[in-house]
Scaffold this active site. Sequence first.
Site, PDB file in Angstrom:
ATOM      1  N   ARG A   1      -6.661  -1.427  17.616  1.00  0.00           N
ATOM      2  CA  ARG A   1      -7.484  -0.830  16.722  1.00  0.00           C
ATOM      3  C   ARG A   1      -8.761  -2.308  15.993  1.00  0.00           C
ATOM      4  NH1 ARG A   1      -3.586   0.138  11.193  1.00  0.00           N
ATOM      5  NH2 ARG A   1      -4.207  -2.012  10.453  1.00  0.00           N
TER       6      ARG A   1
ATOM      7  N   LYS B   1       0.798  -1.744  -0.288  1.00  0.00           N
ATOM      8  CA  LYS B   1       0.212  -0.093   0.051  1.00  0.00           C
ATOM      9  C   LYS B   1       1.040   1.289   0.266  1.00  0.00           C
ATOM     10  CE  LYS B   1      -0.727  -0.403   5.025  1.00  0.00           C
ATOM     11  NZ  LYS B   1      -1.215  -1.108   5.900  1.00  0.00           N
TER      12      LYS B   1
HETATM   13  C1  LIG Z   1       0.055  -1.622   6.800  1.00  0.00           C
HETATM   14  C2  LIG Z   1      -0.359  -2.846   7.515  1.00  0.00           C
HETATM   15  C3  LIG Z   1       0.327  -3.364   8.070  1.00  0.00           C
HETATM   16  C4  LIG Z   1       1.866  -2.901   7.309  1.00  0.00           C
HETATM   17  O1  LIG Z   1       3.175  -2.297   8.601  1.00  0.00           O
HETATM   18  P1  LIG Z   1       3.748  -1.619   8.504  1.00  0.00           P
HETATM   19  O2  LIG Z   1       3.877  -1.185   9.436  1.00  0.00           O
HETATM   20  O3  LIG Z   1       4.358  -1.166   7.291  1.00  0.00           O
HETATM   21  O4  LIG Z   1       4.955  -3.306   8.248  1.00  0.00           O
HETATM   22  C5  LIG Z   1      -0.188  -5.186   8.470  1.00  0.00           C
HETATM   23  N1  LIG Z   1      -0.762  -5.253   9.036  1.00  0.00           N
HETATM   24  C6  LIG Z   1      -2.548  -3.787   8.405  1.00  0.00           C
HETATM   25  C7  LIG Z   1      -3.351  -5.243   9.307  1.00  0.00           C
HETATM   26  C8  LIG Z   1      -1.557  -3.045   8.007  1.00  0.00           C
HETATM   27  O5  LIG Z   1      -2.372  -2.776   7.736  1.00  0.00           O
END
Ligand SMILES: *Cc1c(COP(=O)(O)O)cnc(C)c1O
Length: 353
Positions: free
Chosen positions: A129, A36
Amino acid sequence: MSYPCIEMDLNKIKHNTKVLIDMCNKNNVDIAAVTKVFCANKEVVEAIVSCGIKYLADSRINNLKQLQHIDLKKILLRLPMQSRVNEIVKYADISLNSEIETVKLLSKAALELGKIHGVILMLDLGDLREGLFNEEKVDEFVNNIKKLDGVKLIGIGTNLTCYGGVIPKYDNLSKLSYYKKKIEDMIGYDLEIISGGNSSNIYLLQEGNMPSDINMLRLGEALALGRETAFGNQIENMYDDCFIMKAELIELQEKPSVPIGEIGMDAFGNKPEFEDKGIIKRAICAIGRQDISLEDIIPLDKDISIIGGSGDHLLLDVTKCKDYKVGDVISFKLTYTGILRSSTSEYVDKVLI
Ligand SMILES: *Cc1c(COP(=O)(O)O)cnc(C)c1O
């Protein structure tokens, strides 16, 4: 190429991917590469895939839709919107879930498409969350999903250090082992995926301190910036400059550092304050808050300081620098949010090197 642009260095991204794969292999952990932050840019994703990761993951179904030509399991990271279950079962093989009513809709949509959609149940271990927080809720979810066709509970997962900043540790993650065993007893088969978290779990891998049941991490920031996110440290032997922002200099003039006249409001309704440094060399770059936040860019030339900016202009103090001239291109490293925003902006050209 046109400016502003974001340069994406595929070799550096591949290097970062390989370092993480090595680290994860030593702990029997598979990587879900999170795409993303660079808006699932096709070439960047292909570079990462060529290193041999197991899953692709993104929070936006629109991004996963662009990656259909890649033959890897795709995971939707953000909990599904009920209004988009049809696209979700079409473009994602797996999604993270906590709401059984949504899973019922996924089940219906998957049956219509003749697919089995994989469900990872999210457990909230305290970050507050997404995810189920109470054991009774977990029992209820598992008992309900057992009865549904078209969806299969294939794993459990958690996400820490996002809202609450809670650091993953052996102790809080061990709850996943507890739930794994309990749920497997309830459903009568083994869970394929125990998804232990994101880039904030890296330090546990390095210490060899992650519960051994965890067999998958979802990694975004570590890939893109070589950063672990529990403490914000740079990971050894990884690049933090895979993504570089470039902007063109459109004015360079010597002027005072303090505006002349009565100070009202700036373009964003704030009352600005200024330090008097006398006459300085002021440069304007053709990039602005529409493309980037000023907090998210770091000039590669350490003698440059950012003075401010508006929607379309970035103001720099280049007094201490060697000779810049109009037409020059200034380069900046980016923070996570910086990469995210500029990758999303159609005004920022994407250049692969
Ligand atoms: C964006 C996201 C990640 C990745 O997190 P990073 O800190 O960029 O590695 C992992 N799990 C979920 C649910 C996310 O939304």
